[in-house]
Design a protein around this motif. Sequence first.
Motif, PDB file in Angstrom:
ATOM      1  N   LEU A 126     -19.425 -52.606 -20.220  1.00 50.70           N
ATOM      2  CA  LEU A 126     -20.653 -52.807 -19.460  1.00 50.70           C
ATOM      3  C   LEU A 126     -20.456 -52.448 -17.996  1.00 50.70           C
ATOM      4  O   LEU A 126     -21.289 -51.776 -17.387  1.00 50.70           O
ATOM      5  CB  LEU A 126     -21.105 -54.257 -19.585  1.00 50.70           C
ATOM      6  N   LEU A 127     -19.345 -52.870 -17.431  1.00 48.74           N
ATOM      7  CA  LEU A 127     -19.077 -52.543 -16.030  1.00 48.74           C
ATOM      8  C   LEU A 127     -18.905 -51.044 -15.832  1.00 48.74           C
ATOM      9  O   LEU A 127     -19.409 -50.481 -14.846  1.00 48.74           O
ATOM     10  CB  LEU A 127     -17.838 -53.292 -15.543  1.00 48.74           C
ATOM     11  N   ARG A 128     -18.217 -50.365 -16.727  1.00 47.26           N
ATOM     12  CA  ARG A 128     -18.087 -48.912 -16.575  1.00 47.26           C
ATOM     13  C   ARG A 128     -19.454 -48.247 -16.612  1.00 47.26           C
ATOM     14  O   ARG A 128     -19.732 -47.328 -15.837  1.00 47.26           O
ATOM     15  CB  ARG A 128     -17.184 -48.342 -17.687  1.00 47.26           C
ATOM     16  N   HIS A 129     -20.313 -48.713 -17.523  1.00 46.11           N
ATOM     17  CA  HIS A 129     -21.661 -48.168 -17.621  1.00 46.11           C
ATOM     18  C   HIS A 129     -22.442 -48.401 -16.326  1.00 46.11           C
ATOM     19  O   HIS A 129     -23.024 -47.476 -15.751  1.00 46.11           O
ATOM     20  CB  HIS A 129     -22.367 -48.820 -18.814  1.00 46.11           C
ATOM     21  N   GLU A 130     -22.467 -49.649 -15.868  1.00 46.34           N
ATOM     22  CA  GLU A 130     -23.281 -49.984 -14.694  1.00 46.34           C
ATOM     23  C   GLU A 130     -22.750 -49.369 -13.406  1.00 46.34           C
ATOM     24  O   GLU A 130     -23.525 -48.892 -12.572  1.00 46.34           O
ATOM     25  CB  GLU A 130     -23.369 -51.503 -14.548  1.00 46.34           C
TER      26      GLU A 130
ATOM     27  N   VAL B 148     -29.592 -39.812 -18.110  1.00 45.88           N
ATOM     28  CA  VAL B 148     -29.079 -40.853 -17.212  1.00 45.88           C
ATOM     29  C   VAL B 148     -28.283 -41.890 -17.989  1.00 45.88           C
ATOM     30  O   VAL B 148     -27.154 -42.256 -17.630  1.00 45.88           O
ATOM     31  CB  VAL B 148     -30.246 -41.503 -16.446  1.00 45.88           C
ATOM     32  N   GLU B 149     -28.868 -42.379 -19.081  1.00 47.78           N
ATOM     33  CA  GLU B 149     -28.189 -43.397 -19.853  1.00 47.78           C
ATOM     34  C   GLU B 149     -27.064 -42.828 -20.695  1.00 47.78           C
ATOM     35  O   GLU B 149     -26.051 -43.493 -20.920  1.00 47.78           O
ATOM     36  CB  GLU B 149     -29.199 -44.122 -20.746  1.00 47.78           C
ATOM     37  N   GLY B 150     -27.253 -41.601 -21.143  1.00 48.89           N
ATOM     38  CA  GLY B 150     -26.195 -40.977 -21.937  1.00 48.89           C
ATOM     39  C   GLY B 150     -24.922 -40.784 -21.130  1.00 48.89           C
ATOM     40  O   GLY B 150     -23.810 -40.991 -21.648  1.00 48.89           O
ATOM     41  N   LEU B 151     -25.065 -40.390 -19.858  1.00 48.50           N
ATOM     42  CA  LEU B 151     -23.872 -40.233 -19.022  1.00 48.50           C
ATOM     43  C   LEU B 151     -23.187 -41.575 -18.795  1.00 48.50           C
ATOM     44  O   LEU B 151     -21.955 -41.679 -18.851  1.00 48.50           O
ATOM     45  CB  LEU B 151     -24.250 -39.608 -17.677  1.00 48.50           C
ATOM     46  N   ALA B 152     -23.981 -42.628 -18.553  1.00 48.99           N
ATOM     47  CA  ALA B 152     -23.392 -43.949 -18.343  1.00 48.99           C
ATOM     48  C   ALA B 152     -22.710 -44.450 -19.614  1.00 48.99           C
ATOM     49  O   ALA B 152     -21.643 -45.083 -19.555  1.00 48.99           O
ATOM     50  CB  ALA B 152     -24.463 -44.941 -17.881  1.00 48.99           C
ATOM     51  N   GLU B 153     -23.296 -44.172 -20.778  1.00 51.50           N
ATOM     52  CA  GLU B 153     -22.667 -44.543 -22.044  1.00 51.50           C
ATOM     53  C   GLU B 153     -21.374 -43.766 -22.257  1.00 51.50           C
ATOM     54  O   GLU B 153     -20.373 -44.303 -22.748  1.00 51.50           O
ATOM     55  CB  GLU B 153     -23.620 -44.273 -23.202  1.00 51.50           C
ATOM     56  N   TYR B 154     -21.417 -42.499 -21.885  1.00 54.54           N
ATOM     57  CA  TYR B 154     -20.216 -41.664 -22.022  1.00 54.54           C
ATOM     58  C   TYR B 154     -19.082 -42.225 -21.155  1.00 54.54           C
ATOM     59  O   TYR B 154     -17.935 -42.330 -21.597  1.00 54.54           O
ATOM     60  CB  TYR B 154     -20.550 -40.232 -21.615  1.00 54.54           C
ATOM     61  N   ALA B 155     -19.420 -42.620 -19.927  1.00 52.16           N
ATOM     62  CA  ALA B 155     -18.411 -43.224 -19.054  1.00 52.16           C
ATOM     63  C   ALA B 155     -17.952 -44.563 -19.613  1.00 52.16           C
ATOM     64  O   ALA B 155     -16.764 -44.912 -19.543  1.00 52.16           O
ATOM     65  CB  ALA B 155     -18.971 -43.404 -17.648  1.00 52.16           C
ATOM     66  N   GLY B 156     -18.889 -45.340 -20.174  1.00 47.95           N
ATOM     67  CA  GLY B 156     -18.526 -46.624 -20.748  1.00 47.95           C
ATOM     68  C   GLY B 156     -17.543 -46.481 -21.896  1.00 47.95           C
ATOM     69  O   GLY B 156     -16.637 -47.309 -22.067  1.00 47.95           O
TER      70      GLY B 156
END
Length: 463
Positions: free
Chosen positions: A324-328, A349-357
């Motif tokens: 969650l922290l990586r995503h946020e 936007v969310e896909g990149l954050a999920e990818y980082a998560g």
Amino acid sequence: MTDGHDEPRLTDGVDESRPADGMDEPRAADGDGPRPGDGVDETRSRRRWPLWAALAVVLAMVGCGVPAALLAGLVDRTAERATVGRSATRTPDPATAVARRVGDQLSAQLARQADALLGGDRRGFLAVADPAARADLGRRFAALRALRVAVWRAEPSGLPIPVAGQAGQWRQLVTFRYCFLVPDCAPSPVLIGTRWRETGGAPLLVAVEESRSAQAGVRPWEVSDLVVAVGPRTMVATTPALRGKLPGLLAEAESAAAVADRYAVAGPPPDRYRIFYAGGAEWRRWYGGGRPKWTAGYAITVGGGHHEVVLNADGLTATATGELLRHELTHAASLPARGYPGKQTWWLVEGLAEYAGADGAPVSRYEGLDETGQLVAGGWNGRLDALTPADAAPADRVGGSYGVGYLAVRHLVDRYGEQQVLAFFRAVVHDRRSLDDASGQVLGDPWSALHDECVAYVRATVR
């Protein structure tokens, strides 16, 4: 998760930016908070997380959402300034002259209080206040000092106005500009109403109203006692009741920051990531509350190019916190201050954050595959621009939407590499270029074909 920018995830929410100041209004990332027309409310859910994270990045022009009584005063003062400006030699009326005199006194008191705050002088900070106001001000002083306030400037907005029915009392709108930890940061602004009482000497501060910004809402340091832990890249704050969580949260945050820093696509990473860990009462109050039930966290824009991340302590498990922290934090690093272009880019936007998560884990280990499969088999129309979940969407719909975004971005990274995909993200989200233009110029292929490739990859992966 973003509000028109990022949508919430399982345990990660972002209050995305909403159009503000007449431009694009940022939204909350990860599904919480009001969503402007141009934001993305990111919602993500994972089966292993009791709460679904809502990512929302609120592009907040922090001075919005002023109480009606204060706005009325501002309108009156604006008219007065316009009249005075028409004739430089015109003598102001007696009421205006009095307001200017009081305004000068209030400015001096506010400057004195700012110096005391930055100098750690609690007695001096409270000396400008009426005794009845000192308990609230003392709590604010302690919270701001715990957050290591490094810049604090008080800028009165217009002239003070008399308080109706209260002889000798005045209301003054003040923009406070602040930095935490980093004295040369771009300060975040917050507009707050203050009330003062004349005493025959210097006026005394009677009350400080909550900011109630329509876009960012009440800051934690305005209304809560705070304890804080600070690392090289992050600052984590919570209430005294949750103090025991700080060491673990700080360690997770520092690890997540090292990942999120790689996704700063339009400049250096944030000077320091600001993270607030909210208990049940704080979750309902900080930044306006009112997040969708599936929201576990969000990131919200507070001005000055800064985003603040909020995690929901209720139901957040230790195993979910890192992802969650990586995503946020990736939202905080990657999103522009003014928000992203709108729901049609939510998946990116969310896909990149999920990818980082996911942090490089194999696709087979992605926790949202089951929910993604349910969405794909359950009537999804095959359009990436139609993924944004509603606030009232069930958790499996939210998780499936995040999963489709993740898989689409994962396919693009597998084909073009991270750096090319980040350049594509910048062109679409920061430069506001169409997907067609950005795909052709950055990736060298038509978006219509790539869109269909991404959808085919999603379907094949969850089959």
